[in-house]
Motif scaffolding. Sequence first.
Motif, PDB file in Angstrom:
ATOM      1  N   ALA A 130       0.854  -1.178   0.000  1.00 26.63           N
ATOM      2  CA  ALA A 130       0.000   0.000   0.000  1.00 26.63           C
ATOM      3  C   ALA A 130       0.894   1.233   0.000  1.00 26.63           C
ATOM      4  CB  ALA A 130      -0.907  -0.020   1.203  1.00 26.63           C
ATOM      5  N   SER A 131       0.384   2.328  -0.595  1.00 24.64           N
ATOM      6  CA  SER A 131       1.269   3.461  -0.772  1.00 24.64           C
ATOM      7  C   SER A 131       0.510   4.739  -1.119  1.00 24.64           C
ATOM      8  CB  SER A 131       2.249   3.152  -1.904  1.00 24.64           C
ATOM      9  OG  SER A 131       3.032   4.256  -2.225  1.00 24.64           O
ATOM     10  N   TYR A 132       1.170   5.862  -0.843  1.00 26.22           N
ATOM     11  CA  TYR A 132       0.655   7.155  -1.261  1.00 26.22           C
ATOM     12  C   TYR A 132       0.872   7.397  -2.754  1.00 26.22           C
ATOM     13  CZ  TYR A 132      -0.147   8.480   3.567  1.00 26.22           C
ATOM     14  OH  TYR A 132      -0.605   8.534   4.855  1.00 26.22           O
ATOM     15  N   ASP A 133       1.742   6.597  -3.401  1.00 27.03           N
ATOM     16  CA  ASP A 133       2.003   6.800  -4.827  1.00 27.03           C
ATOM     17  C   ASP A 133       0.984   6.065  -5.709  1.00 27.03           C
ATOM     18  OD1 ASP A 133       2.762   4.113  -4.928  1.00 27.03           O
ATOM     19  OD2 ASP A 133       4.813   4.515  -5.578  1.00 27.03           O
ATOM     20  N   VAL A 134      -0.130   5.631  -5.139  1.00 25.23           N
ATOM     21  CA  VAL A 134      -1.253   4.946  -5.776  1.00 25.23           C
ATOM     22  C   VAL A 134      -0.876   3.601  -6.423  1.00 25.23           C
ATOM     23  CG1 VAL A 134      -2.610   7.052  -6.061  1.00 25.23           C
ATOM     24  CG2 VAL A 134      -1.285   6.214  -7.987  1.00 25.23           C
TER      25      VAL A 134
END
Length: 108
Positions: free
Chosen positions: A1-5
């Motif tokens: 999971a990540s903020y960079d989609v």
Amino acid sequence: ASYDVTSRIFDCASGRCLQVLQGHGGTIFSASFSPDGGLVVTASADRTARVWDSNTGCHLTTLQGHSDLVSCGHFSPDGEKIVTASHDGTAKIWDSGSGEVLATLEGH
């Protein structure tokens, strides 16, 4: 999971990235493997959860129906169902094969 989609699947022994799961339109808050390891469910700020083939990285289905961000998604112990929780105050139970909503649990 990540903020960079994206979500990424790594080989634990080597640390090598095996798959990059791309397709969400917002931050991804969780990623969980099915009990047999063949599938991954991701949950996102784009109000969806997505199911992926963990071996190929192919997107299999999008679970749509929440009206706010989806904070998590997990498979049932037999892998037949997925539960998602959303900031819309609901949890939904889905058929993991078809992506059909089986139940909506309100008041959460």
